[in-house]
Scaffold this motif. Sequence first.
Motif, PDB file in Angstrom:
ATOM      1  N   ILE A  26       0.886  -1.225   0.037  1.00 39.84           N
ATOM      2  CA  ILE A  26      -0.059   0.118  -0.006  1.00 39.84           C
ATOM      3  C   ILE A  26       0.946   1.351  -0.073  1.00 39.84           C
ATOM      4  N   LYS A  27       0.845   2.044  -0.985  1.00 41.55           N
ATOM      5  CA  LYS A  27       1.596   3.214  -1.099  1.00 41.55           C
ATOM      6  C   LYS A  27       0.683   4.526  -0.992  1.00 41.55           C
ATOM      7  N   ALA A  28       1.280   5.594  -0.354  1.00 39.89           N
ATOM      8  CA  ALA A  28       0.670   6.963   0.020  1.00 39.89           C
ATOM      9  C   ALA A  28       0.096   7.447  -1.338  1.00 39.89           C
ATOM     10  N   THR A  29      -0.979   8.085  -1.617  1.00 39.65           N
ATOM     11  CA  THR A  29      -1.455   8.532  -2.913  1.00 39.65           C
ATOM     12  C   THR A  29      -1.122  10.168  -2.846  1.00 39.65           C
ATOM     13  N   ASP A  30      -1.005  10.905  -1.603  1.00 38.43           N
ATOM     14  CA  ASP A  30      -0.583  12.500  -1.570  1.00 38.43           C
ATOM     15  C   ASP A  30       0.497  12.398  -0.301  1.00 38.43           C
ATOM     16  N   THR A  31       1.042  13.525  -0.304  1.00 42.83           N
ATOM     17  CA  THR A  31       1.804  13.953   0.609  1.00 42.83           C
ATOM     18  C   THR A  31       1.243  14.437   1.795  1.00 42.83           C
ATOM     19  N   VAL A  32       1.295  13.760   3.111  1.00 44.33           N
ATOM     20  CA  VAL A  32       0.439  13.912   4.094  1.00 44.33           C
ATOM     21  C   VAL A  32       1.310  14.179   5.277  1.00 44.33           C
TER      22      VAL A  32
ATOM     23  N   GLU B 195      -4.577   5.034   8.589  1.00 46.83           N
ATOM     24  CA  GLU B 195      -5.962   5.584   8.728  1.00 46.83           C
ATOM     25  C   GLU B 195      -5.763   7.408   8.805  1.00 46.83           C
ATOM     26  N   LYS B 196      -4.573   7.539   8.865  1.00 47.36           N
ATOM     27  CA  LYS B 196      -4.379   9.324   9.064  1.00 47.36           C
ATOM     28  C   LYS B 196      -4.323   9.604   7.593  1.00 47.36           C
ATOM     29  N   ILE B 197      -3.722   8.789   6.506  1.00 47.04           N
ATOM     30  CA  ILE B 197      -3.883   9.346   5.278  1.00 47.04           C
ATOM     31  C   ILE B 197      -4.937   8.851   4.501  1.00 47.04           C
ATOM     32  N   GLY B 198      -5.938   8.225   4.983  1.00 47.68           N
ATOM     33  CA  GLY B 198      -6.992   7.979   4.491  1.00 47.68           C
ATOM     34  C   GLY B 198      -7.047   6.652   3.441  1.00 47.68           C
ATOM     35  N   LEU B 199      -6.254   5.907   3.944  1.00 46.61           N
ATOM     36  CA  LEU B 199      -6.108   4.552   2.943  1.00 46.61           C
ATOM     37  C   LEU B 199      -6.771   3.313   3.827  1.00 46.61           C
TER      38      LEU B 199
END
Length: 732
Positions: A79-85, A277-281
Amino acid sequence: MSDLTPPVTLTKSNNGDRRPVIDRLLRGRVSRRSAAGQDVVRLLAFSVAVLVVAISSVAFAWGSGGPSLLADDAASATIKATDTVTYQSDLRTEERRHDAFIDARNIVLSQDDDVRPNQVAALRAFLDQVDVIRSDAAVTDTDSADLIRTLLEDLNALEANRIVTFTPAAWERVKSEAIRLVDTTLANPVQTDDVARVREDLDSSVLAQLTADEQGVAIAVARPFVRANVFVDEVQTLMNRQRAADSVEPFMVTVLAGQAVVRDGDIVTAYDIEKLEKIGLLSPSIDLSTRAARAGLMAILTLALVSYLARFHRQIWQGRQLLLVSIVVIGPIIMGRLILPHNEIQYMFPIAASAMLLAVLLDFEIAVVIGAILSMYLGVIAEMSFELAVLYFLASIAGAFVLWRAERTMTFVWAGLAVAVTSFAVAVCFNALDGAVDSGLVGERLVETLVAGALASSLTFLSFSLLGSLFGITTHLQLLELAHPNQPLLYRLAREAPGTYHHSIVVSNLAESGVEIVGGDPLFARVAVLYHDVGKITRPTFFIENQANLENPHDLLDPRVSARVIVDHVTDGARLAKKARLPQSMIDVIEQHHGTSLIRYFYAKSQEAGDDAAECDYRYPGPKPQTKEAGVIMMADSVEAAVRSHAMGGHLASGKGIVKEGSETLESIVDNVIQERLDDGQFTECDLTLREVELIRRTFVQILAGIYHPRIEYPAVEMKTTAAASAPTPAG
C-alpha cells in the motif's frame, strides 16, 4: 355589472329533497379522510427513507474506504501513499508523554525526621519489657523465651533463648549495640524500596568487640526497628509528571506521495495502522457500541425533523414539497458519507446549498431548522466532529439569510460570498483552538471556503428553477420575470383589454398591501393579480371596463347566457395560463379569485324576467380561495370593482358630503363587499382570521381613499383670447 353577493344559505334541490346535499357532504368527508390517510403515509415514507439513509451512513462501512487491516496481520498487498500528508502520530506522541511521565527525575522525596526517635523509643520500650521478663525468677527460661518472641515475632527460638541466658553484662552490651545500630542507620535516608537491603547491611555495621552470639542477637533485635524514613511526595510528584507529559510536543509524521506504507507480506504494526488511517487509506474500525450510539443519534435527529414538519408545516408533507425536502436532506447525507472521510476536502463540502434552496423555494425558517439538523447529521458522520457541525450550520444560515426572497441573480453571488466568509471565520477559530495558526494554514482555509461558497451558490442557482418547476414552487425571480409588461399574456391583456389591465394594476396594489399585512407573500400576490382576469381577453367587450362607448352586448343576451360568458373568463384564464406555462400557484389564483360566489346582477335580472333558474346556475365554479393570498385577492378584486362602479355611476360620497341621493361612503362599500363574502362562506377554506380580515379592510379603505379622493371644483374661466382657450387645464 357587480359581482356582489347577499348572504347565501344551503338550498334544497328542486324536488325539496336534501339527500343530494347530504350525499355530497358525506362524499367530501370520505374524500378528506382518504387524503389525510395518504398524507400520513407520505410522511411515514419520508421518515423511513431519511432514517434508513441516516443510520446506514454511520452503522455500516460503505463507500470508498480502504482495506481493513489489524495489527500483527500480514499485509496482503503493498500500500502506497497517494498524496503527501503530514499528521500527528497519536501513538508515538502518547509513548513520549508516557516516558516523560514515568521519568524518575519527576519524583520528589520527603524525609520524616520523626521516624528515627520514634523507632529508637520503640526499641527501648521493647528492651525494658525484656528486662522485666529476665528479672522474673518465677518464670522458667523456656517460658521467658516464649514471652520475648511474643513481643518481637521476628526473633527465632535460638535468639530468644540466648537473650534469656545472657549474663547481665553481655545483655547490656547487646542492648547498647541494638540501640546504636537503629540510631545510626536511621540517621541516614532510608527509602521504602531500600529497607530490606539496609536491614541486611546491619551485619557490616555491628561492633567487632562483641562475641558472635552477642552480635547475632543485637542484629536480630535491631533489624525489625529499621523502617523507611524517606517517602515520595505524591502531590508534587504527580504535578511534576503531568507537567513533563504536557511539555512533550506532538510527534509529527510526514508521508510522501508514492511512499510504501506497508509492503506485501510484512507484519502490520500499530504504527502502520495509524499511518494508513491518517492518510485515508484504511477504513477505521468502529466497535459495535459506537455504531449503535451514532445510529441512535441519527434516529433522534430524524425524529426531531419529522416532528417539526408534522407540527409546524403540514402544507409541506401534504404536498409535493415533501419530496423536495427529501432531496435536500437525503442527498447531502449520502454525499457526506462519501466525501467527509477525506479530511482535505471537508471544508469544501457545499452543504449550505441545501439551506439556500429551501430559503429560495420555501421559507427562511424551514431553511434554518433543516439546515441545523442536516449539519448535525454530517457532524455525526464526520466522526462526531463538533467543528464541522458548527461550521456547516453557520454557513447554511449565512447563505439562506442573504438569498431569502432573492429578487436579483446577483444575490446568488453575495450568498456564496457570505457562505465563504462565514466558513472561513469559523474554520480559522477552530484551528486556532487546536494550535498555532500560520499564514499557510490561513491561505489553505481561505481557498477551501471560497470553493465551498462558489459551489453552494452555483448549485443553488442551477437547480432552484428546475426544482421550483418540478414541485410547483414559484420563486421571486420567476415572479419578477412574469411581471414584466412584455410577457405575452400581459402584452395581450394591455392591448386587447386595456380596462381590465388597468383594473388589474389597481387590484395588484390593494392585494400586495393586504397580503403583506397578514404575513403572506406580497410579490406573489401582486404578480398573480396581474394575470387573474387574463381570461377576459377572449371576449373583452363583454366586460364593462373594456366597453368604453360601445354598446353593451349583454343587453341582447339572455341572463343565463350572459352569466355563462362571465363565468367563462375564469376557465378561459386558467386555460390560457396553462398554455403559457404559468406556475400552478398562479393558475390556482385565477380559478379561485371568484370562489363560488354568485353573479348577482344576472341572477337578479333572471328573477325579474320570471326565470325560475336555480341559484347554482349563476355561481362561479370555484374552488373557494385555498390560501391567504387567494383570499386577499378575492377581496381586493371585489372591493375595487364595487368602488369603481359606484364612482363611475356617481354614487360614491365625496369628502364634502353626498354627491347625489343613494350614494355610499367608500368605507361602507368596502365593509359591505367583505361582509357579503364572509356571509357567503368564501373564506372558509383559507386560513384568514377575522382579525386579519379587519386589518385588510382598513388597508383597502386607506389605499382606495387615495385613488378615489375628491377633486377640487375649479371656477369657470371666461374665454377671452385664442391663446387662453388653448391653454392646458390644471391637473386633477
